[in-house]
Design an enzyme around this catalytic site. Structure first.
Site, PDB file in Angstrom:
ATOM      1  N   SER A 125      89.909  16.261  13.903  1.00 15.97           N
ATOM      2  CA  SER A 125      91.214  16.159  14.550  1.00 15.97           C
ATOM      3  C   SER A 125      92.256  16.868  13.715  1.00 15.97           C
ATOM      4  O   SER A 125      92.135  16.960  12.485  1.00 15.97           O
ATOM      5  CB  SER A 125      91.569  14.675  14.649  1.00 15.97           C
ATOM      6  OG  SER A 125      92.934  14.503  14.948  1.00 15.97           O
ATOM      7  N   TYR A 149      93.081   5.845  10.615  1.00 13.47           N
ATOM      8  CA  TYR A 149      92.312   6.685  11.536  1.00 13.47           C
ATOM      9  C   TYR A 149      92.132   8.084  10.948  1.00 13.47           C
ATOM     10  O   TYR A 149      91.013   8.622  10.881  1.00 13.47           O
ATOM     11  CB  TYR A 149      93.018   6.772  12.903  1.00 13.47           C
ATOM     12  CG  TYR A 149      92.481   7.878  13.785  1.00 13.47           C
ATOM     13  CD1 TYR A 149      91.208   7.791  14.348  1.00 13.47           C
ATOM     14  CD2 TYR A 149      93.236   9.029  14.038  1.00 13.47           C
ATOM     15  CE1 TYR A 149      90.708   8.817  15.145  1.00 13.47           C
ATOM     16  CE2 TYR A 149      92.742  10.050  14.834  1.00 13.47           C
ATOM     17  CZ  TYR A 149      91.484   9.952  15.384  1.00 13.47           C
ATOM     18  OH  TYR A 149      90.984  10.967  16.158  1.00 13.47           O
ATOM     19  N   LYS A 153      88.677  10.420   9.645  1.00 11.99           N
ATOM     20  CA  LYS A 153      88.299  11.801  10.019  1.00 11.99           C
ATOM     21  C   LYS A 153      88.154  12.667   8.761  1.00 11.99           C
ATOM     22  O   LYS A 153      87.208  13.445   8.624  1.00 11.99           O
ATOM     23  CB  LYS A 153      89.337  12.407  10.966  1.00 11.99           C
ATOM     24  CG  LYS A 153      89.375  11.769  12.344  1.00 11.99           C
ATOM     25  CD  LYS A 153      88.096  12.048  13.132  1.00 11.99           C
ATOM     26  CE  LYS A 153      88.052  11.316  14.443  1.00 11.99           C
ATOM     27  NZ  LYS A 153      86.746  11.316  15.098  1.00 11.99           N
TER      28      LYS A 153
HETATM   29  P1  NAD Z   1      87.239   8.050  23.830  1.00 15.42           P
HETATM   30  O1  NAD Z   1      87.609   6.733  23.262  1.00 15.42           O
HETATM   31  O2  NAD Z   1      87.483   8.279  25.277  1.00 15.42           O
HETATM   32  O3  NAD Z   1      85.694   8.369  23.505  1.00 15.42           O
HETATM   33  C1  NAD Z   1      85.048   7.902  22.338  1.00 15.42           C
HETATM   34  C2  NAD Z   1      83.830   7.121  22.775  1.00 15.42           C
HETATM   35  O4  NAD Z   1      83.131   6.633  21.634  1.00 15.42           O
HETATM   36  C3  NAD Z   1      84.167   5.914  23.653  1.00 15.42           C
HETATM   37  O5  NAD Z   1      83.468   6.022  24.863  1.00 15.42           O
HETATM   38  C4  NAD Z   1      83.705   4.710  22.820  1.00 15.42           C
HETATM   39  O6  NAD Z   1      83.247   3.664  23.642  1.00 15.42           O
HETATM   40  C5  NAD Z   1      82.631   5.332  21.955  1.00 15.42           C
HETATM   41  N1  NAD Z   1      82.376   4.652  20.690  1.00 15.42           N
HETATM   42  C6  NAD Z   1      83.265   4.252  19.744  1.00 15.42           C
HETATM   43  N2  NAD Z   1      82.629   3.688  18.704  1.00 15.42           N
HETATM   44  C7  NAD Z   1      81.301   3.721  18.986  1.00 15.42           C
HETATM   45  C8  NAD Z   1      80.134   3.280  18.301  1.00 15.42           C
HETATM   46  N3  NAD Z   1      80.199   2.658  17.118  1.00 15.42           N
HETATM   47  N4  NAD Z   1      78.931   3.469  18.885  1.00 15.42           N
HETATM   48  C9  NAD Z   1      78.834   4.060  20.092  1.00 15.42           C
HETATM   49  N5  NAD Z   1      79.901   4.499  20.786  1.00 15.42           N
HETATM   50  C10 NAD Z   1      81.120   4.318  20.239  1.00 15.42           C
HETATM   51  O7  NAD Z   1      87.978   9.164  22.959  1.00 15.42           O
HETATM   52  P2  NAD Z   1      88.091  10.735  23.188  1.00 15.42           P
HETATM   53  O8  NAD Z   1      89.523  11.052  23.412  1.00 15.42           O
HETATM   54  O9  NAD Z   1      87.068  11.202  24.148  1.00 15.42           O
HETATM   55  O10 NAD Z   1      87.736  11.225  21.714  1.00 15.42           O
HETATM   56  C11 NAD Z   1      86.436  11.639  21.326  1.00 15.42           C
HETATM   57  C12 NAD Z   1      86.447  11.962  19.849  1.00 15.42           C
HETATM   58  O11 NAD Z   1      87.425  12.963  19.589  1.00 15.42           O
HETATM   59  C13 NAD Z   1      86.800  10.772  18.948  1.00 15.42           C
HETATM   60  O12 NAD Z   1      86.002  10.832  17.792  1.00 15.42           O
HETATM   61  C14 NAD Z   1      88.251  11.014  18.607  1.00 15.42           C
HETATM   62  O13 NAD Z   1      88.619  10.446  17.376  1.00 15.42           O
HETATM   63  C15 NAD Z   1      88.306  12.538  18.558  1.00 15.42           C
HETATM   64  N6  NAD Z   1      89.651  13.078  18.815  1.00 15.42           N
HETATM   65  C16 NAD Z   1      90.333  12.694  19.929  1.00 15.42           C
HETATM   66  C17 NAD Z   1      91.625  13.171  20.139  1.00 15.42           C
HETATM   67  C18 NAD Z   1      92.429  12.719  21.342  1.00 15.42           C
HETATM   68  O14 NAD Z   1      93.650  12.790  21.291  1.00 15.42           O
HETATM   69  N7  NAD Z   1      91.802  12.305  22.435  1.00 15.42           N
HETATM   70  C19 NAD Z   1      92.204  14.067  19.224  1.00 15.42           C
HETATM   71  C20 NAD Z   1      91.458  14.464  18.110  1.00 15.42           C
HETATM   72  C21 NAD Z   1      90.167  13.957  17.921  1.00 15.42           C
HETATM   73  N1  UFG Z   2     105.825  10.791  22.521  1.00 16.10           N
HETATM   74  C1  UFG Z   2     106.949  10.322  23.146  1.00 16.10           C
HETATM   75  N2  UFG Z   2     106.854   9.215  23.929  1.00 16.10           N
HETATM   76  C2  UFG Z   2     105.674   8.559  24.133  1.00 16.10           C
HETATM   77  C3  UFG Z   2     104.506   9.064  23.488  1.00 16.10           C
HETATM   78  C4  UFG Z   2     104.624  10.178  22.679  1.00 16.10           C
HETATM   79  O1  UFG Z   2     108.037  10.874  22.986  1.00 16.10           O
HETATM   80  O2  UFG Z   2     105.655   7.547  24.848  1.00 16.10           O
HETATM   81  C5  UFG Z   2     105.917  12.007  21.693  1.00 16.10           C
HETATM   82  C6  UFG Z   2     105.518  11.805  20.237  1.00 16.10           C
HETATM   83  O3  UFG Z   2     106.609  11.356  19.479  1.00 16.10           O
HETATM   84  C7  UFG Z   2     105.014  13.209  19.866  1.00 16.10           C
HETATM   85  C8  UFG Z   2     104.436  13.751  21.176  1.00 16.10           C
HETATM   86  O4  UFG Z   2     105.003  12.952  22.209  1.00 16.10           O
HETATM   87  O5  UFG Z   2     106.115  14.016  19.523  1.00 16.10           O
HETATM   88  C9  UFG Z   2     102.908  13.629  21.237  1.00 16.10           C
HETATM   89  O6  UFG Z   2     102.536  12.277  20.972  1.00 16.10           O
HETATM   90  P1  UFG Z   2     101.053  11.748  21.241  1.00 16.10           P
HETATM   91  O7  UFG Z   2     101.065  10.294  20.907  1.00 16.10           O
HETATM   92  O8  UFG Z   2     100.611  12.127  22.608  1.00 16.10           O
HETATM   93  O9  UFG Z   2     100.158  12.588  20.238  1.00 16.10           O
HETATM   94  P2  UFG Z   2     100.225  12.711  18.648  1.00 16.10           P
HETATM   95  O10 UFG Z   2     100.448  14.153  18.336  1.00 16.10           O
HETATM   96  O11 UFG Z   2     101.170  11.748  18.057  1.00 16.10           O
HETATM   97  O12 UFG Z   2      98.766  12.248  18.220  1.00 16.10           O
HETATM   98  C10 UFG Z   2      97.606  12.780  18.833  1.00 16.10           C
HETATM   99  C11 UFG Z   2      96.501  11.724  18.782  1.00 16.10           C
HETATM  100  C12 UFG Z   2      96.138  11.435  17.350  1.00 16.10           C
HETATM  101  C13 UFG Z   2      95.739  12.716  16.663  1.00 16.10           C
HETATM  102  C14 UFG Z   2      96.841  13.733  16.792  1.00 16.10           C
HETATM  103  C15 UFG Z   2      96.405  15.059  16.231  1.00 16.10           C
HETATM  104  O13 UFG Z   2      96.954  10.531  19.400  1.00 16.10           O
HETATM  105  O14 UFG Z   2      95.038  10.580  17.325  1.00 16.10           O
HETATM  106  O15 UFG Z   2      97.188  13.930  18.164  1.00 16.10           O
HETATM  107  O16 UFG Z   2      95.236  15.467  16.858  1.00 16.10           O
HETATM  108  F1  UFG Z   2      95.527  12.454  15.365  1.00 16.10           F
END
Ligand code: NAD
Ligand code: UFG
Length: 337
Positions: A125, A149, A153
């Site tokens: 991430s 979190y 990562k």
């Molecule tokens: P998500 O929660 O929709 O998918 C993650 C899945 O992992 C879920 O279905 C959950 O049930 C499963 N899971 C969690 N712990 C587990 C375990 N111990 N065993 C088996 N399954 C398990 O999230 P997503 O948005 O699809 O994210 C996927 C990956 O990408 C995650 O590792 C997340 O940290 C990473 N990521 C997500 C974002 C984002 O903003 N969505 C940004 C950067 C990185």
């Molecule tokens: N924001 C608002 N109002 C809201 C939610 C968000 O103004 O209700 C703003 C935040 O302040 C930020 C932008 O929208 O400026 C994006 O916020 P998000 O919460 O959508 O995303 P972040 O960039 O804060 O974080 C996301 C994931 C994290 C990850 C990060 C970098 O949630 O897990 O991107 O990948 F670490």
């Protein structure tokens, strides 16, 4: 590399990637503990592709189950999405995050090693860049963790680097996602957050559908063109295709490789609101609110490395992301329920 295990494959990014893998005729097996997703997402993918998906409800912390799975399959590689991802929850329950994300990954790698499966794509991430004071971020930008979190990562990245240092037969792609949003254009699969969304785009779609009254814009005094925070939003389908390119890359035995997956373009919170309003013809009521603690002002990717080494660039723009997120929300006002 045809037979792929997808961990966390019922989740948001996982389900979209499973769809793209099936379109390219990969043989896949999906595992997930269903803590943050529903089995229904894969049923929808089956409907879209006509394929039958092998799914096992397995927790990565349950090592004997993982061993059985690897004993019964000949995987060529693993795409590892499974993990917990809520920043706020990680602050409240750090041990849950360290145990689930880090121990889960270590278990997975141990079982892979035992079965001589040494190709891995890992969901990292942009959070590993901490609270950056400069963008665009290249893969060589300074790393830090600003919450548990993010620490999971970063720690997993270090563990995987050590693993490669110890045994150069591994091929590992660390994919640093920026802000994944949007949904498949069919509206069959999308993001289904539990409870009130933390993230901007699902919050906007829930305001638009009438589930939430008003969006709060966290901070309008940042040093940006309109004072609101800037992020690199990327369409989840672009992200999914990035994983296929990463698998292709692993075939070249590159060792450990790191790629930013973003668009390279920064959009402010107000830019996103306006793009959503224009794309969908809906007004989003919002109010200005104080900064959210821990938020960076600006965070967007330098995407040259993925372009040159993977031949991958994001194709969808912010308007597409807003249109597809809204299409998913209107077709599924209660998510997969
Ligand atoms: P998500 O929660 O929709 O998918 C993650 C899945 O992992 C879920 O279905 C959950 O049930 C499963 N899971 C969690 N712990 C587990 C375990 N111990 N065993 C088996 N399954 C398990 O999230 P997503 O948005 O699809 O994210 C996927 C990956 O990408 C995650 O590792 C997340 O940290 C990473 N990521 C997500 C974002 C984002 O903003 N969505 C940004 C950067 C990185
Ligand atoms: N924001 C608002 N109002 C809201 C939610 C968000 O103004 O209700 C703003 C935040 O302040 C930020 C932008 O929208 O400026 C994006 O916020 P998000 O919460 O959508 O995303 P972040 O960039 O804060 O974080 C996301 C994931 C994290 C990850 C990060 C970098 O949630 O897990 O991107 O990948 F670490």
């Amino acid at each position: 590399m045809k037979s792929i295990l997808v961990t966390g494959g019922t989740g948001f990014i996982g389900s979209h990637t499973v769809l793209e893998l099936l379109k390219k005729n990969y043989r896949i097996v999906v595992i997930d503990n269903l803590r943050n997703s529903k089995r229904e997402s894969l049923k929808r993918v089956e409907k879209l592709t006509g394929a039958k998906i092998e799914f096992h409800q397995i927790d990565l912390l349950d090592k004997p189950d993982l061993f059985d799975l690897f004993n019964q399959n000949n995987f060529d590689g693993v795409i590892h999405f499974a993990g917990l991802k809520a920043v706020g929850e990680s602050v409240e329950k750090p041990l849950l995050y360290y145990s689930n994300n880090i121990s889960g990954t270590v278990n997975l790698c141990e079982v892979m090693l035992h079965h001589n499966v040494k190709n891995l794509v890992f969901s990292s991430s942009a959070t590993v860049y901490g609270n950056p004071d400069q963008s665009p971020l290249t893969e060589n930008s300074a790393l830090s963790a600003v919450n548990p979190y993010g620490q999971t990562k970063l720690t997993i990245e270090y563990i995987l680097k050590d693993l490669y240092r110890a045994d150069q037969n591994w091929n590992i792609a660390l994919l640093r996602y920026f802000n994944p949003v949007g949904a498949h254009k069919s509206g069959e699969i999308g993001e289904d957050p539990t409870g009130i969304p933390n993230n901007l785009m699902p919050y906007i779609t829930q305001v638009a559908v009438g589930k939430l009254a008003k969006l709060q814009v966290f901070g309008n005094d940042y040093e940006t063109h309109d004072g609101t925070g800037i992020r690199d939003y990327i369409h989840v389908v672009d992200l999914a295709t990035g994983h296929l390119r990463a698998l292709e890359k692993l075939k070249e035995n590159p060792g450990i490789v790191i790629y930013n997956l973003g668009t390279g373009k920064g959009s402010s919170v107000l830019d996103v609101i306006h793009a959503f309003e224009i794309a969908n013809g809906i007004k989003i009521p919002y109010k200005l609110a104080p900064r959210r603690p821990g938020d960076a002002a600006v965070c967007y990717a330098d995407v040259k490395k993925a372009a040159s080494e993977l031949g991958w660039v994001a194709e969808y723009n912010l308007k597409d992301m807003c249109r597809d997120a809204w299409n998913w929300q209107t077709k599924n006002p209660s998510g997969f329920n």
